[in-house]
Motif scaffolding. Structure first.
Motif, PDB file in Angstrom:
ATOM      1  N   TYR A  46      24.057  59.403  12.306  1.00 12.23           N
ATOM      2  CA  TYR A  46      22.963  58.790  11.554  1.00 12.23           C
ATOM      3  C   TYR A  46      22.500  59.640  10.367  1.00 12.23           C
ATOM      4  O   TYR A  46      21.640  59.218   9.599  1.00 12.23           O
ATOM      5  CB  TYR A  46      21.769  58.474  12.467  1.00 12.23           C
ATOM      6  N   TYR A  47      23.089  60.826  10.209  1.00 11.92           N
ATOM      7  CA  TYR A  47      22.728  61.709   9.097  1.00 11.92           C
ATOM      8  C   TYR A  47      24.013  62.240   8.477  1.00 11.92           C
ATOM      9  O   TYR A  47      24.659  63.130   9.035  1.00 11.92           O
ATOM     10  CB  TYR A  47      21.833  62.839   9.602  1.00 11.92           C
ATOM     11  N   ASP A 155      16.260  61.741   4.422  1.00  9.54           N
ATOM     12  CA  ASP A 155      17.435  60.970   4.848  1.00  9.54           C
ATOM     13  C   ASP A 155      17.675  61.131   6.348  1.00  9.54           C
ATOM     14  O   ASP A 155      18.008  60.171   7.043  1.00  9.54           O
ATOM     15  CB  ASP A 155      18.686  61.409   4.084  1.00  9.54           C
ATOM     16  N   TRP A 156      17.533  62.368   6.845  1.00 13.84           N
ATOM     17  CA  TRP A 156      17.726  62.649   8.270  1.00 13.84           C
ATOM     18  C   TRP A 156      16.683  61.876   9.086  1.00 13.84           C
ATOM     19  O   TRP A 156      17.005  61.206  10.062  1.00 13.84           O
ATOM     20  CB  TRP A 156      17.602  64.143   8.508  1.00 13.84           C
ATOM     21  N   GLY A 159      17.342  58.081   8.913  1.00 14.64           N
ATOM     22  CA  GLY A 159      18.502  57.756   9.742  1.00 14.64           C
ATOM     23  C   GLY A 159      18.183  57.813  11.221  1.00 14.64           C
ATOM     24  O   GLY A 159      18.648  56.971  12.007  1.00 14.64           O
TER      25      GLY A 159
END
Length: 170
Positions: A46-47, A155-156, A159
């Motif tokens: 997801y990252y 973003d992390w 996600g």
């Protein structure tokens, strides 16, 4: 709301760079978030800025206090050691943090990356991630606008929320 526990030498404002990102999301809980965060081999799913996770000394796949691991992010090969690990339970927030380092001498970067995951009233979860950084590479990151750590950690975080929502609806 709770806050990050900072080890000596890594308190924000006294390091070369600091990034703070937070999300508060309805419909998810700390228990939904925790399995995706506490198992580093799941991060790349997801990252996109996380890769090649591995553990040392036959540890893993879940983080734990004192466990050494490795991953790559922001173009840095990061050696890391988990120095806080408290799963969420009975109203207590989840906490996970690690000291990470890369390079030597002038290229040495030391970080303390911490996450706090806590349930809030109304069926909401708060996810806070903060990182302090020391060393010449941290100075360069701090001067870069926009700060790549803030954007990368967002973003992390985004996600992580999407992955937890997808798992919940499966």
């Amino acid at each position: 709301m709770n806050s990050i526990h900072w080890p000596e030498g890594f308190v924000p404002g006294f390091t070369e760079n600091f990034a703070s990102n937070e999300a508060i999301v309805a419909g998810l809980s700390a228990q939904d978030i925790w399995p995706l965060l506490s198992v580093p081999s799941r991060w790349p799913s997801y990252y996109a800025n996380s890769a090649n996770v591995r553990f040392y000394d036959d540890k893993g796949p879940e983080l734990a206090d004192g466990v050494r691991f490795y991953f790559e992010t922001f173009g840095f090969p990061v050696e890391a050691q988990c120095n806080e690990y408290v799963p969420p339970a009975n109203g207590r927030p989840g906490r996970v943090a690690w000291h990470g380092w890369a390079g030597e001498g002038e290229t040495r970067l030391d970080v303390h990356h911490a996450w706090l995951v806590e349930d809030l009233e109304g069926g909401r979860v708060r996810i806070l991630t903060q990182e302090t950084q020391k060393g010449k590479p941290a100075e360069e990151l701090h001067r870069t606008k926009p700060n790549p750590m803030i954007n990368g950690h967002q973003d992390w975080l985004d996600g992580l929320v999407i992955a937890a929502s997808n798992e919940q609806s499966s």
